[in-house]
Design a protein around this motif. Sequence first.
Motif, PDB file in Angstrom:
ATOM      1  N   ILE A 141       0.972  -0.823   0.009  1.00 11.27           N
ATOM      2  CA  ILE A 141       0.497   0.490   0.013  1.00 11.27           C
ATOM      3  C   ILE A 141       0.833   0.979  -0.340  1.00 11.27           C
ATOM      4  CG2 ILE A 141      -1.703   1.562   1.238  1.00 11.27           C
ATOM      5  CD1 ILE A 141      -2.659  -1.206   2.222  1.00 11.27           C
ATOM      6  N   ARG A 142       0.684   2.868  -1.040  1.00 10.27           N
ATOM      7  CA  ARG A 142       1.071   3.142  -1.049  1.00 10.27           C
ATOM      8  C   ARG A 142       0.017   4.459  -0.338  1.00 10.27           C
ATOM      9  NH1 ARG A 142       4.100   2.131  -7.091  1.00 10.27           N
ATOM     10  NH2 ARG A 142       5.231   0.049  -6.165  1.00 10.27           N
ATOM     11  N   LYS A 143       0.821   6.055  -0.344  1.00  8.11           N
ATOM     12  CA  LYS A 143      -0.383   7.237  -0.445  1.00  8.11           C
ATOM     13  C   LYS A 143      -0.564   7.149  -1.354  1.00  8.11           C
ATOM     14  CE  LYS A 143       1.336  11.934   0.158  1.00  8.11           C
ATOM     15  NZ  LYS A 143       2.138  13.110   0.261  1.00  8.11           N
ATOM     16  N   ASP A 144      -1.797   7.819  -1.324  1.00 10.50           N
ATOM     17  CA  ASP A 144      -2.666   8.446  -2.002  1.00 10.50           C
ATOM     18  C   ASP A 144      -4.257   7.293  -2.942  1.00 10.50           C
ATOM     19  OD1 ASP A 144      -2.039  11.063  -2.075  1.00 10.50           O
ATOM     20  OD2 ASP A 144      -0.551  11.095  -3.607  1.00 10.50           O
ATOM     21  N   ASP A 145      -3.460   5.507  -2.608  1.00 12.00           N
ATOM     22  CA  ASP A 145      -3.642   4.449  -2.815  1.00 12.00           C
ATOM     23  C   ASP A 145      -5.034   5.335  -2.233  1.00 12.00           C
ATOM     24  OD1 ASP A 145      -2.168   3.933  -4.126  1.00 12.00           O
ATOM     25  OD2 ASP A 145      -1.801   2.151  -2.725  1.00 12.00           O
ATOM     26  N   LYS A 146      -6.287   4.538  -2.506  1.00 14.13           N
ATOM     27  CA  LYS A 146      -7.908   4.731  -1.960  1.00 14.13           C
ATOM     28  C   LYS A 146      -8.149   2.282  -1.492  1.00 14.13           C
ATOM     29  CE  LYS A 146     -12.800   5.357  -2.393  1.00 14.13           C
ATOM     30  NZ  LYS A 146     -13.971   5.192  -4.098  1.00 14.13           N
ATOM     31  N   VAL A 147      -7.681   2.644  -0.402  1.00 19.24           N
ATOM     32  CA  VAL A 147      -8.775   1.641   0.751  1.00 19.24           C
ATOM     33  C   VAL A 147      -9.564   1.329   1.311  1.00 19.24           C
ATOM     34  CG1 VAL A 147      -5.547   1.165   0.810  1.00 19.24           C
ATOM     35  CG2 VAL A 147      -7.075   2.331   2.667  1.00 19.24           C
ATOM     36  N   VAL A 148      -9.759   0.375   1.650  1.00 19.46           N
ATOM     37  CA  VAL A 148     -10.610   0.127   2.700  1.00 19.46           C
ATOM     38  C   VAL A 148     -10.468  -0.933   3.801  1.00 19.46           C
ATOM     39  CG1 VAL A 148     -11.248  -2.319   1.603  1.00 19.46           C
ATOM     40  CG2 VAL A 148     -13.862  -0.795   2.876  1.00 19.46           C
ATOM     41  N   VAL A 149     -11.396  -0.678   5.015  1.00 16.35           N
ATOM     42  CA  VAL A 149     -10.855  -1.346   5.845  1.00 16.35           C
ATOM     43  C   VAL A 149     -11.151  -2.283   6.876  1.00 16.35           C
ATOM     44  CG1 VAL A 149     -10.796  -0.752   8.875  1.00 16.35           C
ATOM     45  CG2 VAL A 149     -10.345   0.898   7.217  1.00 16.35           C
ATOM     46  N   LEU A 150     -10.655  -3.207   6.397  1.00 11.27           N
ATOM     47  CA  LEU A 150     -11.895  -5.228   7.181  1.00 11.27           C
ATOM     48  C   LEU A 150     -11.946  -5.050   8.202  1.00 11.27           C
ATOM     49  CD1 LEU A 150      -8.603  -6.799   4.958  1.00 11.27           C
ATOM     50  CD2 LEU A 150     -10.399  -5.542   4.097  1.00 11.27           C
ATOM     51  N   SER A 151     -11.245  -4.414   9.097  1.00  9.33           N
ATOM     52  CA  SER A 151     -11.841  -4.999  10.702  1.00  9.33           C
ATOM     53  C   SER A 151     -11.293  -4.046  11.755  1.00  9.33           C
ATOM     54  CB  SER A 151     -11.033  -5.490  11.061  1.00  9.33           C
ATOM     55  OG  SER A 151      -9.230  -5.832  11.319  1.00  9.33           O
ATOM     56  N   GLY A 152     -11.546  -4.024  12.366  1.00  4.36           N
ATOM     57  CA  GLY A 152     -11.911  -2.830  14.112  1.00  4.36           C
ATOM     58  C   GLY A 152     -12.448  -1.687  13.760  1.00  4.36           C
ATOM     59  N   LYS A 153     -12.858  -0.871  14.396  1.00  7.30           N
ATOM     60  CA  LYS A 153     -14.129   0.091  15.092  1.00  7.30           C
ATOM     61  C   LYS A 153     -14.447   0.492  13.473  1.00  7.30           C
ATOM     62  CE  LYS A 153     -11.526   3.893  16.381  1.00  7.30           C
ATOM     63  NZ  LYS A 153     -11.272   4.884  17.291  1.00  7.30           N
ATOM     64  N   ASP A 154     -13.037   0.542  12.539  1.00 11.87           N
ATOM     65  CA  ASP A 154     -14.252   1.933  11.262  1.00 11.87           C
ATOM     66  C   ASP A 154     -13.898   0.440  10.143  1.00 11.87           C
ATOM     67  OD1 ASP A 154     -13.808   4.214  12.570  1.00 11.87           O
ATOM     68  OD2 ASP A 154     -11.577   3.819  12.078  1.00 11.87           O
ATOM     69  N   LYS A 155     -14.288  -1.117  10.464  1.00 10.15           N
ATOM     70  CA  LYS A 155     -14.417  -1.558   9.578  1.00 10.15           C
ATOM     71  C   LYS A 155     -15.967  -1.250   8.198  1.00 10.15           C
ATOM     72  CE  LYS A 155     -15.866  -6.463   8.680  1.00 10.15           C
ATOM     73  NZ  LYS A 155     -16.198  -7.834   9.396  1.00 10.15           N
ATOM     74  N   GLY A 156     -15.191  -1.470   7.490  1.00  6.22           N
ATOM     75  CA  GLY A 156     -16.066  -0.974   5.643  1.00  6.22           C
ATOM     76  C   GLY A 156     -15.545   0.288   5.707  1.00  6.22           C
ATOM     77  N   LYS A 157     -15.301   1.328   6.115  1.00  5.35           N
ATOM     78  CA  LYS A 157     -14.768   3.087   6.309  1.00  5.35           C
ATOM     79  C   LYS A 157     -14.120   3.001   4.566  1.00  5.35           C
ATOM     80  CE  LYS A 157     -16.110   5.473  10.073  1.00  5.35           C
ATOM     81  NZ  LYS A 157     -15.451   6.239  10.336  1.00  5.35           N
ATOM     82  N   GLU A 158     -14.773   3.906   3.440  1.00  3.16           N
ATOM     83  CA  GLU A 158     -13.031   3.656   2.808  1.00  3.16           C
ATOM     84  C   GLU A 158     -12.249   5.408   2.906  1.00  3.16           C
ATOM     85  OE1 GLU A 158     -14.693   3.224  -1.061  1.00  3.16           O
ATOM     86  OE2 GLU A 158     -15.628   1.184  -0.740  1.00  3.16           O
ATOM     87  N   GLY A 159     -11.114   5.387   2.248  1.00  2.00           N
ATOM     88  CA  GLY A 159     -10.399   6.641   2.630  1.00  2.00           C
ATOM     89  C   GLY A 159      -9.226   6.409   1.800  1.00  2.00           C
ATOM     90  N   LYS A 160      -8.649   7.678   1.714  1.00  2.00           N
ATOM     91  CA  LYS A 160      -7.150   7.760   1.050  1.00  2.00           C
ATOM     92  C   LYS A 160      -6.511   7.365   2.016  1.00  2.00           C
ATOM     93  CE  LYS A 160      -5.596  11.364  -0.989  1.00  2.00           C
ATOM     94  NZ  LYS A 160      -5.380  12.966  -1.826  1.00  2.00           N
ATOM     95  N   VAL A 161      -5.249   7.549   1.344  1.00  2.00           N
ATOM     96  CA  VAL A 161      -3.468   6.446   2.060  1.00  2.00           C
ATOM     97  C   VAL A 161      -3.005   8.261   1.753  1.00  2.00           C
ATOM     98  CG1 VAL A 161      -1.932   5.935   2.814  1.00  2.00           C
ATOM     99  CG2 VAL A 161      -4.171   4.312   1.748  1.00  2.00           C
TER     100      VAL A 161
END
Length: 102
Positions: free
Chosen positions: A3-23
């Motif tokens: 994973i690098r800067k400016d990649d769009k990612v989705v969170v797999l686990s934890g309190k923010d599971k399912g959220k998407e955002g930019k690195v």
Amino acid sequence: MNIRKDDKVVVLSGKDKGKEGKVLKADPKSGKVVVEGVNVASRHFKPRKQGQEGGIIKQETPIYACKVMRVCPKCGKATRCAHKILDDGKKVRVCKKCGAEI
């Protein structure tokens, strides 16, 4: 770490599971990334100079890179990226689901 800067990612686990955002920042040494709008903490700042404002500021904190997965820009699905060597010898990242170059 794939994973690098400016990649769009989705969170797999934890309190923010399912959220998407930019690195925003990637730190390969510690294996952590800072994702926009994910793992937000409140920091209390004290004014250090005259005229400077203090208060409570919301700030993103790092999470482990293994807890996020890259989102393919073409198919829009969370995917692991494969590496492919082109004819000119250049190494690129490729989506494992649709085969698109990332």
